[in-house]
Design a protein around this motif. Structure first.
Motif, short mmCIF file in Angstrom:
data_model
loop_
_atom_site.label_atom_id
_atom_site.label_comp_id
_atom_site.label_asym_id
_atom_site.label_seq_id
_atom_site.Cartn_x
_atom_site.Cartn_y
_atom_site.Cartn_z
N GLU A 1 43.10 38.17 35.85
CA GLU A 1 44.08 38.11 37.15
C GLU A 1 43.97 39.66 37.72
N ARG A 2 44.26 40.57 36.76
CA ARG A 2 44.20 42.06 37.11
C ARG A 2 42.82 42.17 37.78
N ALA A 3 41.79 41.99 37.39
CA ALA A 3 40.61 42.26 38.25
C ALA A 3 40.75 41.47 39.57
N LEU A 4 41.15 40.40 39.78
CA LEU A 4 41.38 39.57 40.95
C LEU A 4 42.26 40.38 41.69
N GLU A 5 43.30 41.12 41.36
CA GLU A 5 44.04 41.79 42.17
C GLU A 5 43.39 42.93 42.83
N LEU A 6 42.42 43.59 41.89
CA LEU A 6 41.44 44.54 42.43
C LEU A 6 40.64 44.26 43.54
N ASP A 7 39.95 43.25 43.27
CA ASP A 7 38.68 42.74 44.36
C ASP A 7 39.04 41.00 44.39
N PRO A 8 39.84 40.34 45.05
CA PRO A 8 39.81 39.05 45.45
C PRO A 8 38.79 38.48 45.98
N ASP A 9 37.70 39.12 46.57
CA ASP A 9 36.77 38.68 47.26
C ASP A 9 35.52 38.41 46.33
N ASP A 10 35.51 39.12 45.02
CA ASP A 10 34.55 39.01 44.25
C ASP A 10 34.36 37.73 43.68
N PRO A 11 33.43 36.89 43.68
CA PRO A 11 33.35 35.79 42.91
C PRO A 11 33.42 35.75 41.55
N ARG A 12 32.92 36.78 40.90
CA ARG A 12 32.87 36.84 39.36
C ARG A 12 33.89 36.38 38.62
N ALA A 13 35.03 36.98 39.14
CA ALA A 13 36.32 36.74 38.16
C ALA A 13 36.59 35.32 38.21
N TYR A 14 36.33 34.36 39.43
CA TYR A 14 36.54 33.13 39.34
C TYR A 14 35.55 32.20 38.51
N ILE A 15 34.46 32.98 38.21
CA ILE A 15 33.40 32.34 37.11
C ILE A 15 34.15 32.37 35.71
N SER A 16 34.56 33.87 35.64
CA SER A 16 35.36 33.80 34.30
C SER A 16 36.61 32.89 34.08
N ASP B 1 33.61 23.90 41.80
CA ASP B 1 33.31 23.13 42.89
C ASP B 1 33.97 24.09 44.05
N ARG B 2 35.13 24.46 44.07
CA ARG B 2 35.65 25.41 45.16
C ARG B 2 35.14 26.64 45.42
N LEU B 3 34.57 27.20 44.19
CA LEU B 3 33.82 28.45 44.16
C LEU B 3 32.54 28.20 44.81
N LEU B 4 31.71 27.23 44.57
CA LEU B 4 30.46 27.06 45.27
C LEU B 4 30.68 26.41 46.76
N ALA B 5 31.78 26.03 46.94
CA ALA B 5 31.79 25.64 48.57
C ALA B 5 31.66 27.02 49.52
N ASP B 6 32.38 28.11 48.60
CA ASP B 6 32.14 29.41 49.46
C ASP B 6 31.11 30.30 49.02
N HIS B 7 30.47 29.96 47.72
CA HIS B 7 29.14 30.54 47.39
C HIS B 7 28.17 29.78 46.88
N PRO B 8 27.56 29.13 47.90
CA PRO B 8 26.52 27.98 47.21
C PRO B 8 25.42 28.25 46.64
N ARG B 9 25.26 29.83 46.55
CA ARG B 9 24.07 30.52 45.81
C ARG B 9 24.24 31.17 44.63
N LEU B 10 25.50 30.93 44.17
CA LEU B 10 26.07 31.57 43.16
C LEU B 10 25.40 31.02 41.88
N ALA B 11 24.22 31.61 41.51
CA ALA B 11 23.61 30.96 40.31
C ALA B 11 24.57 30.68 38.96
N GLU B 12 25.23 31.74 38.50
CA GLU B 12 25.92 31.55 37.24
C GLU B 12 26.90 30.51 37.43
N ALA B 13 27.57 30.33 38.63
CA ALA B 13 28.52 29.06 38.74
C ALA B 13 28.01 27.59 38.77
#
Length: 272
Positions: A176-191, A210-222
């Motif tokens: 959550e601290r990472a999300l506060e630094l950059d809420p637009d970076d999807p990697r924290a949501y993968i974590s 599913d919510r993450l991939l709706a915004d980032h459909p080519r996010l391979a790790e998700a």
């Protein structure tokens, strides 16, 4: 699955070319002139910096043994190149030569890297790779202390270490601290998805992916993580589709072999 990125240095030392003026001496013999010319034109071996850059190229190409050998040549020429010691440690870690890697990181610190944030970040990754998660957290925290503030990638890796330690509350706080630094970076949501699944809530993890991939459909790790959760739930058709999407997006990705093994598991289930 949480990816732990290593960071390596490409250029640390600035090379300065010095032009030296020399005065001609009328008493110099022709033979001496020829000898001087030969000395000046004699081919020299590669410099430490040239070897360092070659080592980086080998590291990028995942040619671990070649990278190690090149970095050793660098430190033979200049033992104080802490960056070469560190990069050698990265290559040795990737080659699973963990004992030698630990020594390389120690040599990097002794050679002058004790005040370098990037060194402790990579040391943390080394400990993480060895399963020494508490040591990894310590190295990551030192990295941020040396750097003078919080760092997104470092927080994610600390969160990963806490997940491996089953310290889920600390993991969530860190992510959550990472999300506060950059809420637009999807990697924290993968974590967060990994954490949620680890806590025993696979359906919630799927909703998050599913919510993450709706915004980032080519996010391979998700796609990979979503497939893994579906596989555990024995929703094999959906899992296969997720894994095949991963292969389509990242045919050279870090989880290709795992995906192939998971697909083989699905095929075995179908044949039983």
């Amino acid at each position: 699955m949480i990816s732990l990125p290593f960071r390596r240095l490409t250029v640390v030392v600035l090379l300065v070319m010095l032009t030296v003026a020399t005065a001609a001496c009328s008493s110099t013999s022709d033979q001496e002139k020829d000898d001087d010319t030969a000395a000046l034109t004699k081919p020299q071996g590669p410099t430490a910096q040239e070897l360092f850059l070659q080592g980086n190229q080998a590291l990028d190409a995942r040619q671990w043994e070649e990278a190690v050998a090149l970095y050793e040549e660098v430190t033979d020429l200049d033992p104080q190149r802490w960056d070469a010691h560190m990069n050698r440690g990265i290559a040795l870690t990737a080659a699973r030569e963990h004992g030698e890697a630990t020594e390389a990181f120690a040599m990097a610190i002794e050679a002058g890297g004790q005040d370098e944030q990037i060194l402790y970040f990579n040391l943390g990754n080394h400990y993480q790779e060895r399963g020494m998660y508490e040591a990894a957290v310590g190295a990551y925290r030192t990295s941020m202390a040396v750097g003078g503030g919080l760092d997104y990638d470092t927080l994610l890796n600390i969160g990963a270490a806490f997940i491996f330690l089953h310290a889920y509350d600390q993991a969530r706080q860190t992510i959550e601290r990472a999300l506060e630094l950059d809420p637009d970076d999807p990697r924290a949501y993968i974590s967060l998805g990994v954490l949620t699944h680890s806590e025993g809530h696979p359906t919630e993890a799927l909703d998050l992916y599913d919510r993450l991939l709706a915004d980032h459909p080519r996010l391979a790790e998700a796609h990979y993580n979503r497939g893994f959760v579906l596989l555990r739930l024995r929703r094999d058709d959906e899992a296969r589709q997720a894994f095949e999407t991963y292969l389509e997006i990242a045919p050279q990705g870090p989880y290709v072999r795992k995906v192939e093994n998971h697909i083989a598991t699905i095929d075995r289930r179908r044949s039983d």
